[in-house]
Design an enzyme around this catalytic site. Sequence first.
Site, PDB file in Angstrom:
ATOM      1  N   PRO A  20      -3.908   0.340  18.772  1.00 37.31           N
ATOM      2  CA  PRO A  20      -3.641  -0.149  17.407  1.00 37.31           C
ATOM      3  C   PRO A  20      -3.828   0.865  16.282  1.00 37.31           C
ATOM      4  CG  PRO A  20      -5.737  -0.985  18.210  1.00 37.31           C
ATOM      5  CD  PRO A  20      -5.114  -0.255  19.353  1.00 37.31           C
ATOM      6  N   HIS A  22       0.839  -1.199   0.000  1.00 36.79           N
ATOM      7  CA  HIS A  22       0.000   0.000   0.000  1.00 36.79           C
ATOM      8  C   HIS A  22       0.869   1.242   0.000  1.00 36.79           C
ATOM      9  CE1 HIS A  22      -4.064  -1.725   1.499  1.00 36.79           C
ATOM     10  NE2 HIS A  22      -3.553  -2.409   0.498  1.00 36.79           N
ATOM     11  N   TYR A  50      -9.468   5.279   7.438  1.00 33.43           N
ATOM     12  CA  TYR A  50      -9.608   5.624   8.853  1.00 33.43           C
ATOM     13  C   TYR A  50     -10.708   6.686   8.939  1.00 33.43           C
ATOM     14  CZ  TYR A  50      -5.054   3.433   9.928  1.00 33.43           C
ATOM     15  OH  TYR A  50      -4.018   2.548  10.102  1.00 33.43           O
ATOM     16  N   LYS A  63       1.404  -0.026  15.159  1.00 29.33           N
ATOM     17  CA  LYS A  63       2.829  -0.044  15.487  1.00 29.33           C
ATOM     18  C   LYS A  63       3.285  -1.245  16.318  1.00 29.33           C
ATOM     19  CE  LYS A  63       3.949   3.529  13.280  1.00 29.33           C
ATOM     20  NZ  LYS A  63       4.384   3.136  11.951  1.00 29.33           N
ATOM     21  N   TYR A 119       4.094   6.875   9.920  1.00 29.44           N
ATOM     22  CA  TYR A 119       3.267   5.705   9.587  1.00 29.44           C
ATOM     23  C   TYR A 119       4.114   4.631   8.900  1.00 29.44           C
ATOM     24  CZ  TYR A 119      -1.102   3.282   8.471  1.00 29.44           C
ATOM     25  OH  TYR A 119      -2.129   2.369   8.399  1.00 29.44           O
TER      26      TYR A 119
END
Length: 389
Positions: A291, A72, A200, A295, A382
């Site tokens: 979560p 991704h 998200y 990580k 990220y």
Amino acid sequence: MRTQVGIVGAGPAGLMLSHLLHLEGIDSIIIENRSRDYIEGRIRAGLIEQWARDLLIETGVGERMQREGLSHDGIHFCFDGALHQINFRELVGKGVTIYGQQEVIKDLIEKRLADGGQILFEVDDVSLHDVTSAKPKIRFRHGGRNEEIDCDFIGGCDGFHGICRPSVPPGLLTVRDRDYPYAWLGVTADVPPSTDELIYAHHPGGFALHSLRSPLVSRLYLQVAPDEEISAWPDDRIWAALQRRLAVPGWGLKEGPILDKGITPMRSFVSAPMRHGRLFLAGDAAHIVPPTGAKGLNLALGDVAVLACALEELLRGDPRLADAYTGTCLERVWRRTHFSWWMTTMLHATPGADPLDAQLQLAQLRYVSTSRAAATSLAENYTGYPPRS
Ligand code: APR
Ligand code: PHB
């Protein structure tokens, strides 16, 4: 039994530690209190940072991930009734890989066993002894017998509820922690993902996340109350909440049979030091993140990458990396603890919060979605970066 490094716990931390040590010619034995079937089936998150992907490939355990994992280049935020893309590849030249944690576990177990590694499953009554002496020991029961491993060092990789952290005298540990006033209800659904990148979603009714596991299987999460019972969430209630929270004009969420569901609490937890004598804690045994930043697995792999080098040097007589172990790990841990907290508090609806809070969250989401500087910071955190030791 005798080995150089006795490892408690066959999660990603313990298995990867054993694998990395083996590549340096150092032998280890892993003991695990669950069965192999159980840990290979346990569903956890599944997002691998770029450097962790490279590590798995370079050390010979990334072949299936390269075939089956999904690369991704970014994520979407969903707010104000629209999707907003953050393109990591364009911002920082890196991406992430979606590959279930239990698949990493299967690959590592297979490799350890093929390389002659020893993993003892279904052990009981594990205890650590003499960890501040030159001859630490691990005692446990296995197959109805009392056993003991004499070792030079112990890898405490037994997760948040394990026995290794409690083996450090409580007066020596400093704990910083926070329980969040919400939990995640996670489901795996037998339906092709409705998106090719993670979504998200910020919503007044609560956070939602659309993730995936394969071109045919979706993974979805919903914010629920921390004390929520799973029985209160029949499948149709789950889909209705997901449809509401992930609603975007012109885009639709496909539904399908739910294969499994579970509720995970949300917690930030960091304990220090990560070393006591010859015991070294790694992964969830020492720290937990919520979560939202994905990580946990990456932090566990980072700790053991640092630890494997430190133990190699220590066995050669150089203590410097081992002495620096806590500091080296905690610098990364705190950065990711902050990032995970930031993502979490930006995206979840806090019960009883002032309406001002929701506006602040939206202001932050609009900022990261429109400012290249803010989006670059998010992308850097990220996609992650390798441990420096
Ligand atoms: N004796 C032996 N094994 C134990 C004991 C014990 N007393 N207690 C726990 N274990 C085992 C657990 O069954 C588990 O398999 O230790 C292992 C710890 O693995 P994880 O919990 O997966 O922790 P870690 O390897 O640090 O990986 C962290 O896992 O929880 C997720 O989100 C987290 O992705 C992160 C990753
Ligand atoms: C998952 O796919 O399980 C997942 C992805 C991203 C997260 C958390 C979980 O932030």
